[in-house]
Design a protein around this motif. Sequence first.
Motif, mmCIF file in Angstrom:
data_model
loop_
_atom_site.group_PDB
_atom_site.id
_atom_site.type_symbol
_atom_site.label_atom_id
_atom_site.label_comp_id
_atom_site.label_asym_id
_atom_site.label_seq_id
_atom_site.Cartn_x
_atom_site.Cartn_y
_atom_site.Cartn_z
ATOM 1 N N ALA A 32 0.824 -1.196 0.000
ATOM 2 C CA ALA A 32 0.000 0.000 0.000
ATOM 3 C C ALA A 32 0.859 1.247 0.000
ATOM 4 N N VAL A 33 0.340 2.285 -0.597
ATOM 5 C CA VAL A 33 0.944 3.605 -0.516
ATOM 6 C C VAL A 33 0.009 4.404 0.377
ATOM 7 N N THR A 34 0.488 4.822 1.535
ATOM 8 C CA THR A 34 -0.374 5.528 2.473
ATOM 9 C C THR A 34 0.120 6.940 2.722
ATOM 10 N N ARG A 35 -0.809 7.804 2.986
ATOM 11 C CA ARG A 35 -0.512 9.191 3.297
ATOM 12 C C ARG A 35 -0.383 9.383 4.807
ATOM 13 N N THR A 36 -1.079 8.564 5.559
ATOM 14 C CA THR A 36 -1.089 8.675 7.015
ATOM 15 C C THR A 36 -0.693 7.327 7.602
ATOM 16 N N THR A 37 -0.767 7.227 8.902
ATOM 17 C CA THR A 37 -0.396 5.977 9.563
ATOM 18 C C THR A 37 -1.524 4.961 9.555
ATOM 19 N N GLY A 38 -2.629 5.280 8.968
ATOM 20 C CA GLY A 38 -3.764 4.371 8.930
ATOM 21 C C GLY A 38 -4.932 4.972 9.673
ATOM 22 N N PRO A 39 -6.067 4.294 9.617
ATOM 23 C CA PRO A 39 -7.241 4.841 10.306
ATOM 24 C C PRO A 39 -7.038 4.820 11.816
ATOM 25 N N ILE A 40 -7.576 5.810 12.463
ATOM 26 C CA ILE A 40 -7.553 5.893 13.925
ATOM 27 C C ILE A 40 -8.758 5.118 14.432
ATOM 28 N N ASP A 41 -8.629 4.491 15.603
ATOM 29 C CA ASP A 41 -9.753 3.751 16.165
ATOM 30 C C ASP A 41 -11.013 4.600 16.120
ATOM 31 N N GLY A 42 -12.078 4.001 15.633
ATOM 32 C CA GLY A 42 -13.346 4.705 15.534
ATOM 33 C C GLY A 42 -13.579 5.332 14.173
ATOM 34 N N ASP A 43 -12.524 5.470 13.348
ATOM 35 C CA ASP A 43 -12.700 6.002 11.999
ATOM 36 C C ASP A 43 -13.503 5.020 11.155
ATOM 37 N N SER A 44 -14.413 5.541 10.367
ATOM 38 C CA SER A 44 -15.124 4.666 9.436
ATOM 39 C C SER A 44 -14.317 4.600 8.140
ATOM 40 N N VAL A 45 -13.967 3.378 7.770
ATOM 41 C CA VAL A 45 -13.164 3.134 6.578
ATOM 42 C C VAL A 45 -14.098 2.975 5.385
ATOM 43 N N VAL A 46 -13.747 3.650 4.308
ATOM 44 C CA VAL A 46 -14.472 3.535 3.045
ATOM 45 C C VAL A 46 -13.521 2.915 2.035
ATOM 46 N N VAL A 47 -14.020 1.945 1.275
ATOM 47 C CA VAL A 47 -13.227 1.341 0.214
ATOM 48 C C VAL A 47 -13.844 1.726 -1.130
ATOM 49 N N ALA A 48 -13.004 2.257 -1.990
ATOM 50 C CA ALA A 48 -13.371 2.499 -3.385
ATOM 51 C C ALA A 48 -12.457 1.617 -4.215
ATOM 52 N N GLN A 49 -12.891 1.256 -5.394
ATOM 53 C CA GLN A 49 -12.053 0.398 -6.216
ATOM 54 C C GLN A 49 -12.284 0.705 -7.681
ATOM 55 N N GLY A 50 -11.288 0.350 -8.485
ATOM 56 C CA GLY A 50 -11.414 0.555 -9.911
ATOM 57 C C GLY A 50 -10.107 0.285 -10.618
ATOM 58 N N THR A 51 -10.126 0.466 -11.920
ATOM 59 C CA THR A 51 -8.940 0.259 -12.732
ATOM 60 C C THR A 51 -8.046 1.500 -12.712
ATOM 61 N N PHE A 52 -8.640 2.667 -12.833
ATOM 62 C CA PHE A 52 -7.933 3.954 -12.785
ATOM 63 C C PHE A 52 -6.816 4.045 -13.822
ATOM 64 N N ASP A 53 -7.136 3.589 -15.027
ATOM 65 C CA ASP A 53 -6.190 3.683 -16.134
ATOM 66 C C ASP A 53 -6.414 5.025 -16.814
ATOM 67 N N LEU A 54 -5.390 5.811 -16.987
ATOM 68 C CA LEU A 54 -5.485 7.151 -17.550
ATOM 69 C C LEU A 54 -6.486 7.976 -16.731
ATOM 70 N N LEU A 55 -6.019 8.496 -15.619
ATOM 71 C CA LEU A 55 -6.871 9.253 -14.706
ATOM 72 C C LEU A 55 -7.557 10.417 -15.405
ATOM 73 N N HIS A 56 -8.798 10.663 -14.994
ATOM 74 C CA HIS A 56 -9.585 11.757 -15.557
ATOM 75 C C HIS A 56 -10.473 12.346 -14.465
ATOM 76 N N PRO A 57 -11.147 13.481 -14.727
ATOM 77 C CA PRO A 57 -11.947 14.130 -13.692
ATOM 78 C C PRO A 57 -13.067 13.260 -13.114
ATOM 79 N N GLY A 58 -13.602 12.317 -13.873
ATOM 80 C CA GLY A 58 -14.608 11.407 -13.335
ATOM 81 C C GLY A 58 -14.052 10.567 -12.195
ATOM 82 N N HIS A 59 -12.795 10.128 -12.317
ATOM 83 C CA HIS A 59 -12.155 9.382 -11.231
ATOM 84 C C HIS A 59 -12.058 10.250 -9.980
ATOM 85 N N LEU A 60 -11.605 11.478 -10.151
ATOM 86 C CA LEU A 60 -11.448 12.376 -9.009
ATOM 87 C C LEU A 60 -12.791 12.635 -8.335
#
Length: 181
Positions: free
Chosen positions: A29-57
């Motif tokens: 994984a490439v993470t920006r933070t140390t991970g979710p803090i206890d009590g944080d609600s985790v959301v999972v998104a998924q996709g191919t993300f080939d050639l990023l575009h504004p719809g992905h964002l």
Amino acid sequence: MTGDDGDSVETDTAETDAAETDAAETSTAVTRTTGPIDGDSVVVAQGTFDLLHPGHLHYLRDAAAMGDYLVVIVARSENVTHKAKPVVSGPQRRELVAGLEPVDEARLGHPEDIFVPIEELDPAVIALGFDQHHDERKIRAALDERGIDCTVQRASAYEPDYEDALLSTGDIVDRILDERG
């Protein structure tokens, strides 16, 4: 090799090499933070993300708003069976997604079972893109079968406020071929 839908998928040498490269990066994984803090609600998104575009964002911004910590699972090249194989390698797509502002963590999907990362992450929400091909009822049934208690939500449609927006990788590729082919 079989795809997510169980159909046989043929690969050439270049695709096999790319798949092996993806597999060597097993859920790193490439993470920006140390991970979710206890009590944080985790959301999972998924996709191919080939050639990023504004719809992905847009999709990822919507997904991030559904909880506290957004993990994006980037599909491995060998698991993409519903459309053309990605142009960009899995590790590179993961790196690009990780650099987007709404994303807290990006990882490659599991090489064989797309639900393994979901089991590991135990999310509160799985966010689907507005136009992703996934059948929400089938996802819900697979989650129930595995004892994963989370909601499945769709992101809203993206309506750009400018003309000529390209909101699909296929449209981007077609435009490139038309204009530079």
